[in-house]
Write a protein that holds these residues in place. Sequence first.
Motif, PDB file in Angstrom:
ATOM      1  N   PHE A 134       0.984  -1.219  -0.186  1.00 51.35           N
ATOM      2  CA  PHE A 134      -0.015  -0.218  -0.032  1.00 51.35           C
ATOM      3  C   PHE A 134       0.955   1.204  -0.099  1.00 51.35           C
ATOM      4  O   PHE A 134       0.428   2.227  -0.688  1.00 51.35           O
ATOM      5  N   ALA A 135       1.881   1.311   0.794  1.00 47.16           N
ATOM      6  CA  ALA A 135       2.983   2.540   0.603  1.00 47.16           C
ATOM      7  C   ALA A 135       3.381   2.673  -0.679  1.00 47.16           C
ATOM      8  O   ALA A 135       3.467   3.617  -1.351  1.00 47.16           O
ATOM      9  N   MET A 136       3.734   1.647  -1.366  1.00 51.09           N
ATOM     10  CA  MET A 136       4.259   1.716  -2.828  1.00 51.09           C
ATOM     11  C   MET A 136       3.075   2.257  -3.759  1.00 51.09           C
ATOM     12  O   MET A 136       3.289   3.151  -4.470  1.00 51.09           O
ATOM     13  N   ALA A 137       2.039   1.736  -3.507  1.00 51.51           N
ATOM     14  CA  ALA A 137       0.946   2.116  -4.386  1.00 51.51           C
ATOM     15  C   ALA A 137       0.432   3.559  -4.046  1.00 51.51           C
ATOM     16  O   ALA A 137       0.146   4.305  -5.232  1.00 51.51           O
ATOM     17  N   LEU A 138       0.399   3.751  -2.995  1.00 54.54           N
ATOM     18  CA  LEU A 138       0.167   5.214  -2.342  1.00 54.54           C
ATOM     19  C   LEU A 138       1.005   6.277  -3.033  1.00 54.54           C
ATOM     20  O   LEU A 138       0.824   7.084  -3.660  1.00 54.54           O
ATOM     21  N   ARG A 139       2.460   5.819  -3.077  1.00 52.46           N
ATOM     22  CA  ARG A 139       3.413   6.748  -3.395  1.00 52.46           C
ATOM     23  C   ARG A 139       3.563   7.032  -4.963  1.00 52.46           C
ATOM     24  O   ARG A 139       3.497   7.846  -5.611  1.00 52.46           O
ATOM     25  N   SER A 140       3.356   5.780  -5.799  1.00 53.51           N
ATOM     26  CA  SER A 140       3.093   5.688  -7.080  1.00 53.51           C
ATOM     27  C   SER A 140       1.823   6.535  -7.549  1.00 53.51           C
ATOM     28  O   SER A 140       1.997   7.354  -8.668  1.00 53.51           O
ATOM     29  N   ASP A 141       0.552   6.578  -6.801  1.00 53.89           N
ATOM     30  CA  ASP A 141      -0.447   7.308  -7.008  1.00 53.89           C
ATOM     31  C   ASP A 141      -0.344   8.759  -7.015  1.00 53.89           C
ATOM     32  O   ASP A 141      -0.686   9.582  -7.936  1.00 53.89           O
ATOM     33  N   MET A 142       0.171   8.976  -5.992  1.00 54.45           N
ATOM     34  CA  MET A 142       0.523  10.207  -5.687  1.00 54.45           C
ATOM     35  C   MET A 142       1.497  11.183  -6.835  1.00 54.45           C
ATOM     36  O   MET A 142       1.078  12.028  -7.252  1.00 54.45           O
ATOM     37  N   ARG A 143       2.494  10.247  -7.153  1.00 51.01           N
ATOM     38  CA  ARG A 143       3.295  10.856  -8.486  1.00 51.01           C
ATOM     39  C   ARG A 143       2.493  11.043  -9.632  1.00 51.01           C
ATOM     40  O   ARG A 143       2.619  11.996 -10.334  1.00 51.01           O
ATOM     41  N   GLU A 144       1.635  10.062  -9.865  1.00 51.75           N
ATOM     42  CA  GLU A 144       0.831  10.101 -11.144  1.00 51.75           C
ATOM     43  C   GLU A 144      -0.154  11.210 -11.076  1.00 51.75           C
ATOM     44  O   GLU A 144      -0.361  12.149 -12.045  1.00 51.75           O
ATOM     45  N   ARG A 145      -0.567  11.330 -10.143  1.00 48.31           N
ATOM     46  CA  ARG A 145      -1.909  12.352  -9.354  1.00 48.31           C
ATOM     47  C   ARG A 145      -1.238  13.623  -9.920  1.00 48.31           C
ATOM     48  O   ARG A 145      -1.885  14.825 -10.489  1.00 48.31           O
ATOM     49  N   TYR A 146      -0.130  14.098  -9.037  1.00 45.42           N
ATOM     50  CA  TYR A 146       0.366  15.521  -9.422  1.00 45.42           C
ATOM     51  C   TYR A 146       1.606  15.728 -10.510  1.00 45.42           C
ATOM     52  O   TYR A 146       2.151  16.648 -10.397  1.00 45.42           O
ATOM     53  N   GLY A 147       1.865  14.487 -10.998  1.00 48.63           N
ATOM     54  CA  GLY A 147       2.840  14.536 -12.335  1.00 48.63           C
ATOM     55  C   GLY A 147       4.317  14.554 -11.840  1.00 48.63           C
ATOM     56  O   GLY A 147       5.152  15.540 -12.524  1.00 48.63           O
ATOM     57  N   ILE A 148       4.623  13.955 -10.565  1.00 52.45           N
ATOM     58  CA  ILE A 148       6.009  14.165 -10.153  1.00 52.45           C
ATOM     59  C   ILE A 148       6.723  13.012 -11.028  1.00 52.45           C
ATOM     60  O   ILE A 148       6.388  12.061 -11.325  1.00 52.45           O
ATOM     61  N   ARG A 149       8.063  13.592 -11.199  1.00 51.58           N
ATOM     62  CA  ARG A 149       8.979  12.755 -11.889  1.00 51.58           C
ATOM     63  C   ARG A 149       9.236  11.429 -10.871  1.00 51.58           C
ATOM     64  O   ARG A 149       9.597  11.830 -10.058  1.00 51.58           O
ATOM     65  N   GLY A 150       9.541  10.287 -11.605  1.00 47.44           N
ATOM     66  CA  GLY A 150       9.979   9.186 -10.777  1.00 47.44           C
ATOM     67  C   GLY A 150       9.536   7.849 -11.414  1.00 47.44           C
ATOM     68  O   GLY A 150       9.038   7.895 -12.718  1.00 47.44           O
ATOM     69  N   THR A 151       9.892   6.761 -10.939  1.00 49.86           N
ATOM     70  CA  THR A 151       9.702   5.717 -11.466  1.00 49.86           C
ATOM     71  C   THR A 151       9.178   4.476 -10.516  1.00 49.86           C
ATOM     72  O   THR A 151       9.336   4.926  -9.410  1.00 49.86           O
ATOM     73  N   MET A 152       8.581   3.645 -10.915  1.00 49.35           N
ATOM     74  CA  MET A 152       8.008   2.336 -10.093  1.00 49.35           C
ATOM     75  C   MET A 152       9.098   1.644  -9.356  1.00 49.35           C
ATOM     76  O   MET A 152       8.842   1.280  -8.042  1.00 49.35           O
ATOM     77  N   VAL A 153      10.433   1.728  -9.980  1.00 44.88           N
ATOM     78  CA  VAL A 153      11.338   1.142  -9.170  1.00 44.88           C
ATOM     79  C   VAL A 153      11.726   1.828  -8.062  1.00 44.88           C
ATOM     80  O   VAL A 153      11.986   1.314  -7.112  1.00 44.88           O
ATOM     81  N   GLU A 154      11.772   3.369  -8.050  1.00 38.02           N
ATOM     82  CA  GLU A 154      12.154   3.787  -6.951  1.00 38.02           C
ATOM     83  C   GLU A 154      11.104   3.751  -5.882  1.00 38.02           C
ATOM     84  O   GLU A 154      11.383   3.665  -4.778  1.00 38.02           O
ATOM     85  N   ASP A 155       9.828   3.746  -6.302  1.00 41.63           N
ATOM     86  CA  ASP A 155       8.891   3.646  -5.236  1.00 41.63           C
ATOM     87  C   ASP A 155       8.664   2.186  -4.844  1.00 41.63           C
ATOM     88  O   ASP A 155       8.652   2.010  -3.406  1.00 41.63           O
ATOM     89  N   PHE A 156       9.216   1.288  -5.449  1.00 37.65           N
ATOM     90  CA  PHE A 156       9.221  -0.168  -4.700  1.00 37.65           C
ATOM     91  C   PHE A 156      10.365  -0.056  -3.886  1.00 37.65           C
ATOM     92  O   PHE A 156      10.375  -0.652  -2.703  1.00 37.65           O
ATOM     93  N   MET A 157      11.781   0.485  -4.182  1.00 33.86           N
ATOM     94  CA  MET A 157      12.882   0.370  -3.208  1.00 33.86           C
ATOM     95  C   MET A 157      12.721   1.289  -2.047  1.00 33.86           C
ATOM     96  O   MET A 157      12.754   0.571  -0.958  1.00 33.86           O
ATOM     97  N   PHE A 158      12.029   2.516  -2.357  1.00 30.50           N
ATOM     98  CA  PHE A 158      12.013   3.272  -1.060  1.00 30.50           C
ATOM     99  C   PHE A 158      10.585   2.670  -0.202  1.00 30.50           C
ATOM    100  O   PHE A 158      10.833   2.723   1.215  1.00 30.50           O
ATOM    101  N   SER A 159       9.778   2.241  -0.593  1.00 25.22           N
ATOM    102  CA  SER A 159       8.623   1.454   0.044  1.00 25.22           C
ATOM    103  C   SER A 159       9.058   0.424   0.782  1.00 25.22           C
ATOM    104  O   SER A 159       8.551   0.151   1.945  1.00 25.22           O
ATOM    105  N   SER A 160       9.939  -0.433   0.373  1.00 22.38           N
ATOM    106  CA  SER A 160      10.513  -1.567   0.742  1.00 22.38           C
ATOM    107  C   SER A 160      11.478  -1.359   1.940  1.00 22.38           C
ATOM    108  O   SER A 160      11.527  -2.045   2.943  1.00 22.38           O
ATOM    109  N   VAL A 161      12.403  -0.396   1.707  1.00 21.21           N
ATOM    110  CA  VAL A 161      13.281  -0.108   2.689  1.00 21.21           C
ATOM    111  C   VAL A 161      12.961   0.927   3.951  1.00 21.21           C
ATOM    112  O   VAL A 161      13.251   0.905   4.910  1.00 21.21           O
ATOM    113  N   PHE A 162      12.408   2.061   3.281  1.00 18.41           N
ATOM    114  CA  PHE A 162      11.990   3.269   4.211  1.00 18.41           C
ATOM    115  C   PHE A 162      10.582   3.687   4.217  1.00 18.41           C
ATOM    116  O   PHE A 162       9.996   4.572   3.906  1.00 18.41           O
ATOM    117  N   PRO A 163       9.693   2.467   4.624  1.00 18.73           N
ATOM    118  CA  PRO A 163       8.400   2.863   4.495  1.00 18.73           C
ATOM    119  C   PRO A 163       7.608   3.971   5.464  1.00 18.73           C
ATOM    120  O   PRO A 163       7.030   4.799   5.142  1.00 18.73           O
TER     121      PRO A 163
END
Length: 135
Positions: A75-104
């Motif tokens: 859910f942390a990963m999904a929320l971060r990814s959705d926020m990036r998409e909603r607001y047009g923030i640059r980034g990747t799913m890989v970053e979302d996966f790594m950050f959510s896995s290590v630093f939720p």
Amino acid sequence: MANRVVVSQPGNMKPTFVPDQWNTGLFDCCDDFSSCCYHYWCFWCIACKTSEKYGECLCMPLVDFLGLGGSVPAFAMALRSDMRERYGIRGTMVEDFMFSSVFPACVYCQISRELKIRKQAVTFINTHHRSATLL
């Protein structure tokens, strides 16, 4: 006698946030000290509150807590990814996966700060003067 009209326009209005990137870093928790303390002492409370403020179910972060998403806080990963998409923030799913896995906790803190920044009301000040007469 001449009437002189004085009209002034406000300058360019700049947004209080940067539109295509995160406004605070992942580890900038101390920028908002009250949120930082709240995250430290009651992480799951603020994770649920952040989820609710974002418009999702209040209890969804508990899915991560109970481990129902596996070893990755889904859910942390999904929320971060959705926020990036909603607001047009640059980034990747890989970053979302790594950050959510290590630093939720840091991910939820970043999302909370971003919501505060992006949900601030915009105030316009009109400095239009009707007219001024000189005698």
